[in-house]
Design a protein around this motif. Sequence first.
Motif, PDB file in Angstrom:
ATOM      1  N   SER A  57       0.500  -1.280  -0.166  1.00  0.00           N
ATOM      2  CA  SER A  57      -0.001   0.020  -0.019  1.00  0.00           C
ATOM      3  C   SER A  57       0.984   1.432   0.104  1.00  0.00           C
ATOM      4  CB  SER A  57      -0.683   0.011   0.921  1.00  0.00           C
ATOM      5  OG  SER A  57      -0.505  -0.346   2.160  1.00  0.00           O
ATOM      6  N   ILE A  58       2.052   0.913   0.458  1.00  0.00           N
ATOM      7  CA  ILE A  58       3.044   2.520   0.638  1.00  0.00           C
ATOM      8  C   ILE A  58       3.074   3.017  -1.069  1.00  0.00           C
ATOM      9  CG2 ILE A  58       5.338   1.177   0.275  1.00  0.00           C
ATOM     10  CD1 ILE A  58       6.504   3.019   2.818  1.00  0.00           C
ATOM     11  N   LEU A  59       2.988   1.992  -1.779  1.00  0.00           N
ATOM     12  CA  LEU A  59       2.940   2.839  -3.659  1.00  0.00           C
ATOM     13  C   LEU A  59       2.355   4.021  -3.942  1.00  0.00           C
ATOM     14  CD1 LEU A  59       3.698  -0.712  -5.113  1.00  0.00           C
ATOM     15  CD2 LEU A  59       5.140   0.522  -4.321  1.00  0.00           C
ATOM     16  N   VAL A  97     -13.104  -7.141   4.841  1.00  0.00           N
ATOM     17  CA  VAL A  97     -11.544  -6.516   5.050  1.00  0.00           C
ATOM     18  C   VAL A  97     -10.458  -7.086   4.219  1.00  0.00           C
ATOM     19  CG1 VAL A  97      -9.576  -5.679   5.651  1.00  0.00           C
ATOM     20  CG2 VAL A  97     -11.945  -5.258   6.462  1.00  0.00           C
ATOM     21  N   ARG A  98     -10.946  -8.873   3.804  1.00  0.00           N
ATOM     22  CA  ARG A  98      -9.917  -9.901   3.507  1.00  0.00           C
ATOM     23  C   ARG A  98      -9.861  -9.695   1.689  1.00  0.00           C
ATOM     24  NH1 ARG A  98     -10.114 -13.763   8.683  1.00  0.00           N
ATOM     25  NH2 ARG A  98      -9.519 -12.843  10.415  1.00  0.00           N
ATOM     26  N   LEU A  99     -11.505 -10.080   1.637  1.00  0.00           N
ATOM     27  CA  LEU A  99     -11.892  -9.798   0.229  1.00  0.00           C
ATOM     28  C   LEU A  99     -11.198  -8.828  -0.536  1.00  0.00           C
ATOM     29  CD1 LEU A  99     -14.993 -11.628   0.673  1.00  0.00           C
ATOM     30  CD2 LEU A  99     -13.403 -12.215  -1.044  1.00  0.00           C
ATOM     31  N   GLY A 100     -11.292  -7.691  -0.262  1.00  0.00           N
ATOM     32  CA  GLY A 100     -11.537  -6.086  -0.270  1.00  0.00           C
ATOM     33  C   GLY A 100      -9.412  -6.663  -0.722  1.00  0.00           C
ATOM     34  N   THR A 101      -8.869  -6.603   0.458  1.00  0.00           N
ATOM     35  CA  THR A 101      -7.136  -6.833   0.687  1.00  0.00           C
ATOM     36  C   THR A 101      -7.151  -7.522  -0.840  1.00  0.00           C
ATOM     37  OG1 THR A 101      -7.601  -6.229   2.339  1.00  0.00           O
ATOM     38  CG2 THR A 101      -5.136  -6.941   1.603  1.00  0.00           C
ATOM     39  N   LEU A 102      -7.011  -8.832  -0.779  1.00  0.00           N
ATOM     40  CA  LEU A 102      -6.819  -9.735  -2.089  1.00  0.00           C
ATOM     41  C   LEU A 102      -7.327  -8.897  -3.510  1.00  0.00           C
ATOM     42  CD1 LEU A 102      -8.344 -13.171  -0.589  1.00  0.00           C
ATOM     43  CD2 LEU A 102      -6.034 -11.798  -0.441  1.00  0.00           C
ATOM     44  N   ILE A 103      -8.830  -8.108  -3.280  1.00  0.00           N
ATOM     45  CA  ILE A 103      -8.471  -7.543  -4.727  1.00  0.00           C
ATOM     46  C   ILE A 103      -7.496  -6.835  -5.277  1.00  0.00           C
ATOM     47  CG2 ILE A 103     -10.053  -6.617  -6.466  1.00  0.00           C
ATOM     48  CD1 ILE A 103     -12.965  -7.820  -4.778  1.00  0.00           C
ATOM     49  N   ALA A 104      -7.474  -5.673  -3.866  1.00  0.00           N
ATOM     50  CA  ALA A 104      -6.467  -5.245  -4.526  1.00  0.00           C
ATOM     51  C   ALA A 104      -4.403  -5.500  -4.346  1.00  0.00           C
ATOM     52  CB  ALA A 104      -5.766  -4.026  -2.856  1.00  0.00           C
ATOM     53  N   TYR A 105      -4.221  -6.455  -3.863  1.00  0.00           N
ATOM     54  CA  TYR A 105      -3.060  -7.211  -3.943  1.00  0.00           C
ATOM     55  C   TYR A 105      -3.166  -8.262  -5.511  1.00  0.00           C
ATOM     56  CZ  TYR A 105      -1.589  -7.363   0.321  1.00  0.00           C
ATOM     57  OH  TYR A 105      -1.380  -6.532   2.284  1.00  0.00           O
ATOM     58  N   ILE A 106      -4.116  -8.284  -5.587  1.00  0.00           N
ATOM     59  CA  ILE A 106      -4.156  -8.549  -7.285  1.00  0.00           C
ATOM     60  C   ILE A 106      -3.924  -7.437  -8.314  1.00  0.00           C
ATOM     61  CG2 ILE A 106      -5.460  -9.284  -9.591  1.00  0.00           C
ATOM     62  CD1 ILE A 106      -7.191 -11.105  -6.895  1.00  0.00           C
ATOM     63  N   GLN A 107      -4.592  -7.059  -7.967  1.00  0.00           N
ATOM     64  CA  GLN A 107      -3.970  -5.389  -9.070  1.00  0.00           C
ATOM     65  C   GLN A 107      -2.692  -5.127  -8.869  1.00  0.00           C
ATOM     66  OE1 GLN A 107      -6.219  -4.109 -11.416  1.00  0.00           O
ATOM     67  NE2 GLN A 107      -4.452  -3.331 -11.896  1.00  0.00           N
ATOM     68  N   PHE A 108      -1.842  -5.359  -7.661  1.00  0.00           N
ATOM     69  CA  PHE A 108      -0.754  -4.329  -7.574  1.00  0.00           C
ATOM     70  C   PHE A 108      -0.409  -5.664  -8.637  1.00  0.00           C
ATOM     71  CE2 PHE A 108      -1.894  -2.044  -3.546  1.00  0.00           C
ATOM     72  CZ  PHE A 108      -1.135  -1.103  -3.902  1.00  0.00           C
ATOM     73  N   MET A 109      -0.450  -6.749  -7.768  1.00  0.00           N
ATOM     74  CA  MET A 109       0.163  -7.720  -8.635  1.00  0.00           C
ATOM     75  C   MET A 109       0.314  -7.896 -10.175  1.00  0.00           C
ATOM     76  SD  MET A 109       2.549 -11.010  -7.592  1.00  0.00           S
ATOM     77  CE  MET A 109       1.578 -12.229  -6.600  1.00  0.00           C
ATOM     78  N   TYR A 154      -8.574   0.220 -10.290  1.00  0.00           N
ATOM     79  CA  TYR A 154      -8.315   1.203  -9.561  1.00  0.00           C
ATOM     80  C   TYR A 154      -7.886   1.233  -8.311  1.00  0.00           C
ATOM     81  CZ  TYR A 154     -10.165   3.389 -14.269  1.00  0.00           C
ATOM     82  OH  TYR A 154     -10.037   3.600 -14.832  1.00  0.00           O
ATOM     83  N   VAL A 155      -7.114   1.171  -7.799  1.00  0.00           N
ATOM     84  CA  VAL A 155      -6.148   0.141  -6.467  1.00  0.00           C
ATOM     85  C   VAL A 155      -6.579   1.393  -5.292  1.00  0.00           C
ATOM     86  CG1 VAL A 155      -4.436  -0.318  -5.220  1.00  0.00           C
ATOM     87  CG2 VAL A 155      -4.223  -1.050  -7.378  1.00  0.00           C
ATOM     88  N   ILE A 156      -6.927   2.586  -5.517  1.00  0.00           N
ATOM     89  CA  ILE A 156      -6.510   3.771  -4.423  1.00  0.00           C
ATOM     90  C   ILE A 156      -7.499   4.450  -4.445  1.00  0.00           C
ATOM     91  CG2 ILE A 156      -6.158   6.546  -4.088  1.00  0.00           C
ATOM     92  CD1 ILE A 156      -3.887   6.123  -5.742  1.00  0.00           C
ATOM     93  N   GLU A 157      -8.703   3.955  -5.543  1.00  0.00           N
ATOM     94  CA  GLU A 157     -10.206   4.051  -4.649  1.00  0.00           C
ATOM     95  C   GLU A 157     -10.616   2.818  -4.040  1.00  0.00           C
ATOM     96  OE1 GLU A 157      -9.028   7.094  -7.052  1.00  0.00           O
ATOM     97  OE2 GLU A 157      -9.130   4.994  -7.529  1.00  0.00           O
ATOM     98  N   LEU A 158     -10.334   1.616  -5.201  1.00  0.00           N
ATOM     99  CA  LEU A 158     -10.268   0.648  -4.474  1.00  0.00           C
ATOM    100  C   LEU A 158     -10.431   0.046  -2.733  1.00  0.00           C
ATOM    101  CD1 LEU A 158     -12.212  -2.392  -4.283  1.00  0.00           C
ATOM    102  CD2 LEU A 158      -9.561  -3.515  -4.730  1.00  0.00           C
ATOM    103  N   ILE A 159      -8.590   0.840  -2.372  1.00  0.00           N
ATOM    104  CA  ILE A 159      -8.650   1.045  -0.705  1.00  0.00           C
ATOM    105  C   ILE A 159      -9.647   1.795  -0.498  1.00  0.00           C
ATOM    106  CG2 ILE A 159      -6.707   1.353   0.399  1.00  0.00           C
ATOM    107  CD1 ILE A 159      -4.781   0.005  -1.128  1.00  0.00           C
ATOM    108  N   GLY A 160      -9.889   2.386  -0.916  1.00  0.00           N
ATOM    109  CA  GLY A 160     -10.499   3.944  -0.540  1.00  0.00           C
ATOM    110  C   GLY A 160     -11.972   3.146   0.135  1.00  0.00           C
ATOM    111  N   LEU A 161     -12.875   2.436  -0.562  1.00  0.00           N
ATOM    112  CA  LEU A 161     -13.947   2.172  -0.425  1.00  0.00           C
ATOM    113  C   LEU A 161     -13.176   0.513   0.889  1.00  0.00           C
ATOM    114  CD1 LEU A 161     -15.554   1.616  -4.233  1.00  0.00           C
ATOM    115  CD2 LEU A 161     -15.976   3.125  -1.691  1.00  0.00           C
ATOM    116  N   VAL A 162     -12.801   0.403   0.465  1.00  0.00           N
ATOM    117  CA  VAL A 162     -12.920  -1.124   1.452  1.00  0.00           C
ATOM    118  C   VAL A 162     -12.629  -0.105   3.621  1.00  0.00           C
ATOM    119  CG1 VAL A 162     -11.726  -2.703   2.668  1.00  0.00           C
ATOM    120  CG2 VAL A 162     -12.007  -3.144  -0.142  1.00  0.00           C
TER     121      VAL A 162
END
Length: 591
Positions: free
Chosen positions: A169-171, A245-257, A492-500
């Motif tokens: 997330s620091i990215l 939260v775990r589901l949202g985090t996994l979706i964000a991690y998939i996008q980072f990957m 969109y990672v930032i918006e996804l993280i913001g929603l979760v």
Amino acid sequence: SVCPSRSNRPSSPLGASTPQCRSAMASSTSVTITEISPEAERVDDSTVCESARPGVAIAENSSEADRADEAKLDVPNRLRSLTAPAPSSAAGPLPSRVCRAGTVDRTHFFEVELFDFSSAAQNALLTTGGSTMGVQSNVGTDLESSASPAKVSFNKAVATIVINCVGASILVFPKVMADCGVISAILLCIACCATSIQCGTLICDACHLVEQHYKVSVVPNFEALALYVGGRRLKSIVVVTINLVRLGTLIAYIQFMVDSFSTMTPLPSLVVRFVIVCPLFALLAMLTSLQQLARLANIGLLAVFVECSGMVLSAIWRSFLTDVCDPHMQGTCRWYTLEPAVPRSEWLGTWGKSAAVFLFACAVLGTVPTVRSELERPSDMPRILRSAFSIICAINVVVMSLGYYGFGGSAPDNAVVDISEGDIRFPVIGFVSSVAVVINLVFSTPLYSFCLISVFESTGSDTLRTPMTPLNIFFRASLMLLLSVVGEQVPYVIELIGLVSSVFVCCNNVLFPIVFVMLAPGRPPMPMSKKCSIGATLLIGTYVLVFGFAGSISTLIEKLAEDRSNQVSASREETVLPGISTAARMVKFMG
């Protein structure tokens, strides 16, 4: 949890006449360790239920339990109380009924392999002095071992929290500072870390009150704390929010990957997502024990260091190659603003979304009871939280500020992607940083997928919910495929993280700790200073919940609309020059 026959009972250091029970479930394949709820104390006021006292105990969930001699009581959470003839002892007769089962709670079980309980049973004494019968066990370890588990030191606990917070997330932090301005970003980062310290301390206070009231040694986890203070209903809410939260985090991690692999290959992002990333996440979902990655944890730490170092180094290098210009100018120049780079009418939403992202990076408060229960001195947990989040705040502010200094107001959503594919590229640093991000995510993903799948598997014992059966393997792979599809629709990672974060992380990190300490039994009167600090924390949580969600959803709608219009334009170009976009990516990669 049925006592063996009198002749088969193990010998006791207190004498052969002292009755004992082997605490094991009737099933031959597994046992279920769960936390006994406070309702167990109210099973029968006239009877002392030794094994139903609050604490870790064995609860049946097998068909064999139905064939035992039992009395089903109409209390919440399907409490079962097995009856058996009361054994006698040298100290006198025991009560006429001994409870040997606890809460049959299907929401949060930990399935562990059944080992020989003979050595553990030596420590499970059922005495007449009111002591609690318990089984010393650890999930994922051999229950035969009678040695007590090693306790976690102060420094190791601090390092654990820091490592779990400083990750992928620091990215996005340079982009967050570019959106909300230098001053606002630093203040919001500090405020979120201070809020995490305050709420973590409230969790520790609630655990201490529960332990004093119910006479238990430690509260083992976040869900157990919710069960103690609010009953089954509050625990169910907590389990739902944690797993969302775990589901949202996994979706964000998939996008980072996907972003990281896209910088290393000329393939389209859609191919990268479903041909490379989705199978990799499905493979990680097959892990049945986190110990399988524990031996390589140092590699994950090195990856985090390389990831942050690559971003900072490239940002500083970029600052020497570009000039400072006026705000909002196009090109490779850098421009800076102290205030949000959006119209004043959008400031509240931008601040809320940014605070939600910072709060997401501190989303480890759900592990506070677990870490606290493993400490050499649980009373050190507030100091550990202060030390850990102070370090996290310093790292986040430094990396975010240096990243913003190098990229300026045009900072990208993902700094590593811009290092490799931006107007000013650093191919070697970008490639190494992308590899580090991938390694970091490989070690971080099982922490969420394993817990998420374990909760689902604990709800039953059929073929689908039995680990590593063909149907269970299909379910694990299908879950990762579903999350990949969802991530493709919301890239969109930032918006996804913001929603979760604005909804579910805000509940787990801010609102639930306040609820826990307010509902904790035996809570003494609060001084005015503590009431004011809780009120300020509640105000921050409410602000993030409302404006963080509003800001994230509005920005997401705008980006999706813009993306849809770009897709229409791209499709028109493809009809004229088919295949040119893929060829362009190939040439760009080769260049």
